[in-house]
Enzyme design. Sequence first.
Site, PDB file in Angstrom:
ATOM      1  N   LYS A  13       0.832  -1.211   0.000  1.00 37.01           N
ATOM      2  CA  LYS A  13       0.000   0.000   0.000  1.00 37.01           C
ATOM      3  C   LYS A  13       0.867   1.262   0.000  1.00 37.01           C
ATOM      4  O   LYS A  13       0.626   2.173  -0.773  1.00 37.01           O
ATOM      5  CB  LYS A  13      -0.933   0.037   1.231  1.00 37.01           C
ATOM      6  CG  LYS A  13      -1.926  -1.097   1.291  1.00 37.01           C
ATOM      7  CD  LYS A  13      -2.905  -0.918   2.435  1.00 37.01           C
ATOM      8  CE  LYS A  13      -2.257  -0.944   3.819  1.00 37.01           C
ATOM      9  NZ  LYS A  13      -1.696  -2.264   4.206  1.00 37.01           N
ATOM     10  N   ARG A  88      -9.428   0.844   9.087  1.00 38.98           N
ATOM     11  CA  ARG A  88      -9.012  -0.547   9.263  1.00 38.98           C
ATOM     12  C   ARG A  88     -10.088  -1.362   9.965  1.00 38.98           C
ATOM     13  O   ARG A  88      -9.917  -2.555  10.175  1.00 38.98           O
ATOM     14  CB  ARG A  88      -7.754  -0.570  10.100  1.00 38.98           C
ATOM     15  CG  ARG A  88      -6.557  -1.211   9.387  1.00 38.98           C
ATOM     16  CD  ARG A  88      -5.389  -0.948  10.268  1.00 38.98           C
ATOM     17  NE  ARG A  88      -4.204  -1.672  10.040  1.00 38.98           N
ATOM     18  CZ  ARG A  88      -3.086  -1.121   9.554  1.00 38.98           C
ATOM     19  NH1 ARG A  88      -3.090   0.107   9.124  1.00 38.98           N
ATOM     20  NH2 ARG A  88      -1.997  -1.838   9.495  1.00 38.98           N
ATOM     21  N   ARG A 123      11.607  -6.674   4.377  1.00 46.17           N
ATOM     22  CA  ARG A 123      11.275  -5.253   4.324  1.00 46.17           C
ATOM     23  C   ARG A 123      12.149  -4.446   5.284  1.00 46.17           C
ATOM     24  O   ARG A 123      12.399  -4.861   6.406  1.00 46.17           O
ATOM     25  CB  ARG A 123       9.800  -5.075   4.688  1.00 46.17           C
ATOM     26  CG  ARG A 123       9.365  -3.640   4.642  1.00 46.17           C
ATOM     27  CD  ARG A 123       7.909  -3.520   4.382  1.00 46.17           C
ATOM     28  NE  ARG A 123       7.128  -3.598   5.609  1.00 46.17           N
ATOM     29  CZ  ARG A 123       5.852  -3.233   5.673  1.00 46.17           C
ATOM     30  NH1 ARG A 123       5.231  -2.816   4.586  1.00 46.17           N
ATOM     31  NH2 ARG A 123       5.200  -3.324   6.799  1.00 46.17           N
ATOM     32  N   ARG A 156      11.239  -2.977  10.959  1.00 41.29           N
ATOM     33  CA  ARG A 156      10.237  -2.593  11.944  1.00 41.29           C
ATOM     34  C   ARG A 156       9.999  -3.756  12.894  1.00 41.29           C
ATOM     35  O   ARG A 156       9.944  -4.906  12.477  1.00 41.29           O
ATOM     36  CB  ARG A 156       8.919  -2.257  11.232  1.00 41.29           C
ATOM     37  CG  ARG A 156       8.873  -0.846  10.711  1.00 41.29           C
ATOM     38  CD  ARG A 156       7.731  -0.604   9.768  1.00 41.29           C
ATOM     39  NE  ARG A 156       6.467  -1.168  10.220  1.00 41.29           N
ATOM     40  CZ  ARG A 156       5.336  -1.056   9.533  1.00 41.29           C
ATOM     41  NH1 ARG A 156       5.310  -0.418   8.384  1.00 41.29           N
ATOM     42  NH2 ARG A 156       4.225  -1.592   9.993  1.00 41.29           N
ATOM     43  N   ARG A 167      -0.704  -9.933  12.714  1.00 42.22           N
ATOM     44  CA  ARG A 167      -1.252  -8.796  11.947  1.00 42.22           C
ATOM     45  C   ARG A 167      -2.122  -9.289  10.793  1.00 42.22           C
ATOM     46  O   ARG A 167      -3.140  -8.684  10.474  1.00 42.22           O
ATOM     47  CB  ARG A 167      -0.112  -7.914  11.426  1.00 42.22           C
ATOM     48  CG  ARG A 167       0.603  -7.176  12.555  1.00 42.22           C
ATOM     49  CD  ARG A 167       1.842  -6.478  12.083  1.00 42.22           C
ATOM     50  NE  ARG A 167       1.524  -5.330  11.261  1.00 42.22           N
ATOM     51  CZ  ARG A 167       2.371  -4.789  10.380  1.00 42.22           C
ATOM     52  NH1 ARG A 167       3.559  -5.325  10.196  1.00 42.22           N
ATOM     53  NH2 ARG A 167       2.017  -3.743   9.692  1.00 42.22           N
TER      54      ARG A 167
HETATM   55  P1  AMP Z   1       0.903   0.097   9.191  1.00 39.70           P
HETATM   56  O1  AMP Z   1       2.174   0.840   8.983  1.00 39.70           O
HETATM   57  O2  AMP Z   1      -0.255   0.694   8.427  1.00 39.70           O
HETATM   58  O3  AMP Z   1       1.044  -1.377   8.929  1.00 39.70           O
HETATM   59  O4  AMP Z   1       0.512   0.260  10.746  1.00 39.70           O
HETATM   60  C1  AMP Z   1       1.363  -0.225  11.781  1.00 39.70           C
HETATM   61  C2  AMP Z   1       0.560  -0.452  13.051  1.00 39.70           C
HETATM   62  O5  AMP Z   1      -0.040   0.793  13.464  1.00 39.70           O
HETATM   63  C3  AMP Z   1      -0.607  -1.421  12.909  1.00 39.70           C
HETATM   64  O6  AMP Z   1      -0.221  -2.757  13.072  1.00 39.70           O
HETATM   65  C4  AMP Z   1      -1.525  -0.934  14.034  1.00 39.70           C
HETATM   66  O7  AMP Z   1      -1.059  -1.364  15.301  1.00 39.70           O
HETATM   67  C5  AMP Z   1      -1.352   0.566  13.987  1.00 39.70           C
HETATM   68  N1  AMP Z   1      -2.325   1.195  13.056  1.00 39.70           N
HETATM   69  C6  AMP Z   1      -2.062   1.874  11.902  1.00 39.70           C
HETATM   70  N2  AMP Z   1      -3.199   2.316  11.329  1.00 39.70           N
HETATM   71  C7  AMP Z   1      -4.202   1.902  12.123  1.00 39.70           C
HETATM   72  C8  AMP Z   1      -5.617   2.024  12.065  1.00 39.70           C
HETATM   73  N3  AMP Z   1      -6.228   2.669  11.058  1.00 39.70           N
HETATM   74  N4  AMP Z   1      -6.345   1.472  13.080  1.00 39.70           N
HETATM   75  C9  AMP Z   1      -5.755   0.837  14.098  1.00 39.70           C
HETATM   76  N5  AMP Z   1      -4.436   0.671  14.213  1.00 39.70           N
HETATM   77  C10 AMP Z   1      -3.657   1.192  13.241  1.00 39.70           C
END
Ligand code: AMP
Length: 210
Positions: A13, A88, A123, A156, A167
């Site tokens: 994404k 999400r 990654r 990360r 996840r």
């Molecule tokens: P991402 O970089 O989008 O994969 O986000 C990393 C982490 O941030 C996720 O695993 C969640 O713990 C948190 N996170 C990011 N966006 C959201 C969201 N819209 N709702 C809830 N948690 C989020």
Amino acid sequence: MKLILLGAPGAGKGTQAEFISKRLNIPTISTGNMLRAAVQNGTPVGLRAKAFMDAGGLVPDEVIIGIVQERLAQPDCAGGYILDGVPRTIAQAQALEDAGISFDAVLSLEISDETIVERMSGRRSCPDCGATYHIASAPPKEQGRCDKCGAQLLQRGDDKPETVLSRLKVYHEQTEPLKDFYARRGILKPADNQDTIEETTKVVFAALGI
Ligand code: AMP
């Protein structure tokens, strides 16, 4: 154009958002990047979010809804934006709708869990500017260093294999139902992941008609 990018963690994404952002000249709003910055800066939101993120779970809806609404009110969002990693959950999607925010398209990046697990182990991310790389398929010019800002790249914590599996589970249970939510509104555009980033971008642009 107001867009949502939907897809499993590691679907690409962030990478595709960068291409769309350049093409349409609109900003990408990534809640993941905003939360990581908040954690790094030790803000109240960061302190609240950290444990959920480390465990591979979702940060509570009310925290997300607050930071997103605040961000979308900034002047650079006036001409449109790309939401990466948000909404999400159905509750987040409903909150955006209740706030009168509507979307032109919801692009769903389709990819198998197996490919995701393979991909996430390679990654690497920039802790300073949020750019992402892959040690095999999208390496930085200089090993371990961000092309854009020169910072040292990191894996990360939540890209570690056991966290990736939780996840993915969270994605299937809580985020995937959003496909149906937006399909019913007639704006869901699926795009299948391809072998290379460039090919995926073509499919994504075609799905969006841009
Ligand atoms: P991402 O970089 O989008 O994969 O986000 C990393 C982490 O941030 C996720 O695993 C969640 O713990 C948190 N996170 C990011 N966006 C959201 C969201 N819209 N709702 C809830 N948690 C989020």
